[in-house]
Motif scaffolding. Structure first.
Motif, PDB file in Angstrom:
ATOM      1  N   ILE A  23      29.038 169.620 -20.615  1.00 53.03           N
ATOM      2  CA  ILE A  23      28.514 170.303 -20.477  1.00 53.03           C
ATOM      3  C   ILE A  23      27.564 169.993 -18.856  1.00 53.03           C
ATOM      4  O   ILE A  23      27.526 168.880 -17.990  1.00 53.03           O
ATOM      5  N   VAL A  24      27.158 171.566 -18.569  1.00 52.57           N
ATOM      6  CA  VAL A  24      27.784 171.841 -17.039  1.00 52.57           C
ATOM      7  C   VAL A  24      25.749 172.002 -16.705  1.00 52.57           C
ATOM      8  O   VAL A  24      26.085 173.112 -17.285  1.00 52.57           O
ATOM      9  N   VAL A  25      25.273 171.489 -15.928  1.00 48.03           N
ATOM     10  CA  VAL A  25      23.910 171.681 -15.610  1.00 48.03           C
ATOM     11  C   VAL A  25      24.332 172.419 -14.034  1.00 48.03           C
ATOM     12  O   VAL A  25      24.315 171.414 -13.296  1.00 48.03           O
ATOM     13  N   ALA A  26      23.359 173.330 -14.690  1.00 46.68           N
ATOM     14  CA  ALA A  26      22.699 173.770 -12.864  1.00 46.68           C
ATOM     15  C   ALA A  26      21.630 173.818 -12.668  1.00 46.68           C
ATOM     16  O   ALA A  26      20.874 174.564 -12.701  1.00 46.68           O
ATOM     17  N   VAL A  27      21.514 173.514 -11.263  1.00 45.51           N
ATOM     18  CA  VAL A  27      20.249 173.435 -10.609  1.00 45.51           C
ATOM     19  C   VAL A  27      20.552 174.291  -9.328  1.00 45.51           C
ATOM     20  O   VAL A  27      21.220 173.829  -8.261  1.00 45.51           O
ATOM     21  N   VAL A  28      19.960 174.896  -9.506  1.00 45.56           N
ATOM     22  CA  VAL A  28      19.250 175.925  -7.809  1.00 45.56           C
ATOM     23  C   VAL A  28      18.377 175.542  -7.256  1.00 45.56           C
ATOM     24  O   VAL A  28      17.100 175.876  -7.521  1.00 45.56           O
ATOM     25  N   ASP A  29      18.461 174.790  -6.453  1.00 41.14           N
ATOM     26  CA  ASP A  29      17.036 174.443  -5.895  1.00 41.14           C
ATOM     27  C   ASP A  29      17.369 174.146  -3.800  1.00 41.14           C
ATOM     28  O   ASP A  29      18.357 174.582  -3.025  1.00 41.14           O
ATOM     29  N   GLY A  30      16.988 173.072  -3.928  1.00 41.23           N
ATOM     30  CA  GLY A  30      16.852 172.480  -2.217  1.00 41.23           C
ATOM     31  C   GLY A  30      18.737 171.601  -1.865  1.00 41.23           C
ATOM     32  O   GLY A  30      19.283 171.144  -3.280  1.00 41.23           O
ATOM     33  N   LEU A  31      18.482 171.305  -0.470  1.00 42.73           N
ATOM     34  CA  LEU A  31      19.435 170.923  -0.759  1.00 42.73           C
ATOM     35  C   LEU A  31      19.234 169.263  -1.409  1.00 42.73           C
ATOM     36  O   LEU A  31      18.560 168.765  -1.857  1.00 42.73           O
ATOM     37  N   VAL A  32      20.454 168.372  -1.789  1.00 43.82           N
ATOM     38  CA  VAL A  32      20.604 166.870  -2.658  1.00 43.82           C
ATOM     39  C   VAL A  32      21.328 165.670  -1.646  1.00 43.82           C
ATOM     40  O   VAL A  32      22.226 165.953  -1.050  1.00 43.82           O
TER      41      VAL A  32
END
Length: 322
Positions: A23-32
């Motif tokens: 299950i791939v959860v994509a997070v579109v946000d800032g750098l990590v």
């Protein structure tokens, strides 16, 4: 007063497993901060070509100073979902794979201050957000967390972003969006789209917060989730408390990931419907009802979907979640 994971029914679901790497959860946000100890051992993939081109750098561009808004916000959101179960608080679905698509370059988070515990409401150019969504969908995302907003008014033409959301819907990628922290009644291109699930922040007493945006589409097919002083990973190693819809959205995205992990044969539309239909409270106003992850789990089980035994990576001590 119930803790957020108990309040949402997530603690019971988390005790049965941490999610599956399929299950791939994509997070579109800032750098990590990829080297953060709280994310050690996690399944993290960075899409190249985003802000800062993090996927092509050998060195982690997030520095442990805690003073960069992009790194702070991105690390915090990913931590709510993917921090190890020994972290405090534990991540909701650390057994899943996380696809990181940075959209804000270092120091480039923009937006309006929302509350003392959060500096800004992150905003992105619609064309950048659209490109990030399409890239994540094409890279195999099953869940999409958008704790961001377009940086232009909803009256502006957003056809490219609407097409990207259509693309996610056509691929059955369940898309969770933060409703926004302007305290306004109205909608945006993200919250209006018929496939997205907008998320409103609720306070510790279980009431919608004044800072959350509300609207007809938000009340009709959105969800409420904890959003007051939610503690997560800080870039500098100290816990960070954030208030707002950016903190609330990952509770819903994490619930979706755990449900998809538990019911791999269930159509994504059924998973989405289970979350919306089992929420606690009426759905008659601009205010959405509150997330009940355990209610959604039991509803899916009653419809003939057979859950995998204890999902993936079960906990030895479920009480550690509370």
């Amino acid at each position: 007063m119930a803790e957020p994971l108990e309040q949402t029914g997530l603690a019971r679901r988390m005790a049965r497993g941490a999610g599956r790497p399929e299950i791939v959860v994509a997070v579109v946000d800032g750098l990590v901060a990829l080297g953060h100890p709280g994310l050690a051992g996690g399944h993290l993939r960075v899409l190249p070509g985003g802000a800062g081109d993090q996927g092509k750098q050998g060195d982690d561009p997030c520095r442990p100073t805690g003073d960069d808004a992009s790194c702070r916000h991105g690390t915090y959101v990913v931590g709510l979902l993917g921090a190890g179960r020994t972290s405090r608080p534990p991540g909701i679905c650390p057994g899943c794979t996380f696809l990181l698509r940075p959209i804000f370059a270092a120091g480039r988070v923009t937006g309006r201050p929302a509350a003392p515990a959060v500096s800004v409401t992150p905003a992105a150019r619609p064309e950048d957000l659209a490109a990030a969504i399409v890239e994540c969908v094409d890279a195999g995302a099953r869940v999409l967390n958008l704790s961001v907003a377009p940086d232009r008014p909803s009256s502006t033409d957003h056809r490219e972003l609407e097409w990207a959301l259509d693309h996610a819907a056509n691929r059955a990628v369940i898309t969770i969006v933060a409703a926004g922290n302007q305290g306004a009644v109205g909608t945006s291109v993200l919250t209006r789209h018929p496939w997205t699930v907008p998320v409103v922040a609720y306070d510790r007493r279980g009431r919608p917060m004044n800072l959350s945006n509300l609207g007809g589409s938000i009340g009709a097919r959105g969800l409420g989730a904890p959003g007051e002083g939610i503690v997560g990973l800080g870039v500098d190693g100290r816990p960070l408390a954030v208030t707002g819809t950016s903190a609330a959205a990952p509770f819903v995205a994490g619930a979706v990931a755990l449900l998809l992990s538990a019911f791999p044969a269930a159509p994504p539309a059924d998973v989405r419907s289970a979350l919306l239909l089992t929420a606690v409270g009426p759905r008659r106003t601009v205010v959405p009802p509150f997330l009940d992850a355990w209610g959604a789990y039991t509803a899916l089980a009653r419809t003939g979907n057979a859950p995998l035994p204890h999902g993936n990576r079960p906990l030895k001590n479920p009480e550690s979640l509370c």
